[in-house]
Scaffold this motif. Structure first.
Motif, short mmCIF file in Angstrom:
data_model
loop_
_atom_site.label_atom_id
_atom_site.label_comp_id
_atom_site.label_asym_id
_atom_site.label_seq_id
_atom_site.Cartn_x
_atom_site.Cartn_y
_atom_site.Cartn_z
N ALA A 107 29.42 39.49 53.64
CA ALA A 107 30.74 39.99 53.96
C ALA A 107 31.47 39.41 54.96
O ALA A 107 30.91 39.09 56.09
CB ALA A 107 30.50 41.55 54.03
N LEU A 133 41.19 39.26 50.62
CA LEU A 133 40.38 40.33 50.20
C LEU A 133 41.24 41.17 49.65
O LEU A 133 42.65 41.40 49.69
CB LEU A 133 39.71 40.72 51.65
N ASP A 168 36.69 45.91 49.04
CA ASP A 168 35.95 44.78 49.52
C ASP A 168 35.13 45.33 50.80
O ASP A 168 35.76 46.13 51.57
CB ASP A 168 36.62 43.47 49.87
#
Length: 242
Positions: free
Chosen positions: A3, A34, A38
């Motif tokens: 991430a 993004l 997310d």
């Protein structure tokens, strides 16, 4: 794929919901593209990192909610402060960025006599803020959750006069000792690297008077943006976590 990570200079806690500041928001929306739902990682430099989820995103605003906390640290067991002679433009940025990736815990810019860049007043304040941003971005990239501080520039003599205990090493192509010849470090090493053109005779004399150990990095003369990074990589290999 891991991430994306964002450094935020603000309190963070599980359950919090807020909009990202403009800089991280633009990076999330426009550069990383993004989307809602997310996952992202947030950290504020106080230790650990926070898992979060994007709730809403557009080109101007990104709203996130923090879902958890992990007491994860990626600090090196080797504690090194870098005292770097100020170099010009991108050279200094590159050195600081990579030094952070290599684990330095603090950075002291040295206003050496041969430094091309001369910083005073407001210009110095702006440059320190810029360098601190470079350091924070490097922490985002490399996974560190603690932000090394960039101190205000000092002359070498001033810094030597106020520095605390710790082994003091300075890089010199004329030195006889290699890093591999030195014993295991104690609590802290201070690594000193010169600017373009190196330190002058008076500065080198001041380092010797302060008890600094000169060390060389092989038979080749390295550029200012290379020397400290090569030394840090070698130190991590000898005594750190490489």
């Amino acid at each position: 794929m891991s991430a994306p990570r964002f450094y935020l200079d603000q309190p963070l806690a599980p359950g919090a919901r807020f909009s990202l500041p403009p800089g991280p928001a633009r990076h999330a929306a426009r550069a990383l593209r993004l989307a809602a739902d997310d996952a992202v990682i947030l950290f504020n430099g106080l230790g650990g990192e926070y898992s979060a989820r994007i709730e809403r995103i557009n080109k101007d605003e990104v709203t996130v909610s923090i879902t958890g906390f992990a007491a994860i640290e990626r600090e090196s067991r080797l504690r090194v402060m870098l005292a770097q002679g100020i170099s010009s433009g991108e050279r200094m940025d590159y050195t600081l960025q990579k030094a952070v990736e290599l684990g330095v815990v603090a950075i002291q810019p040295i206003a050496a006599r041969r430094s091309v860049v001369k910083l005073t007043g407001e210009r110095a304040d702006k440059r320190i803020a810029h360098w601190q941003g470079v350091v924070a971005s490097a922490c985002e990239q490399c996974g560190r959750n603690q932000i090394p501080a960039v101190a205000p520039p000092l002359t070498l003599a001033h810094w030597l006069g106020q520095r605390q205990d710790g082994r003091l090493l300075f890089l010199s192509p004329l030195a006889e000792a290699r890093l591999a010849d030195l014993p295991q470090p104690g609590a802290m090493d201070c690594l000193v690297a010169g600017p373009e053109g190196g330190f002058d005779a008076d500065e080198i004399a001041a380092l010797h008077a302060a008890g600094a150990t000169p060390v060389r990095l092989g038979p080749r003369v390295l550029r200012t943006e290379t020397a400290a990074l090569a030394a840090l990589a070698a130190m991590q290999t000898l005594w750190g976590d490489f």
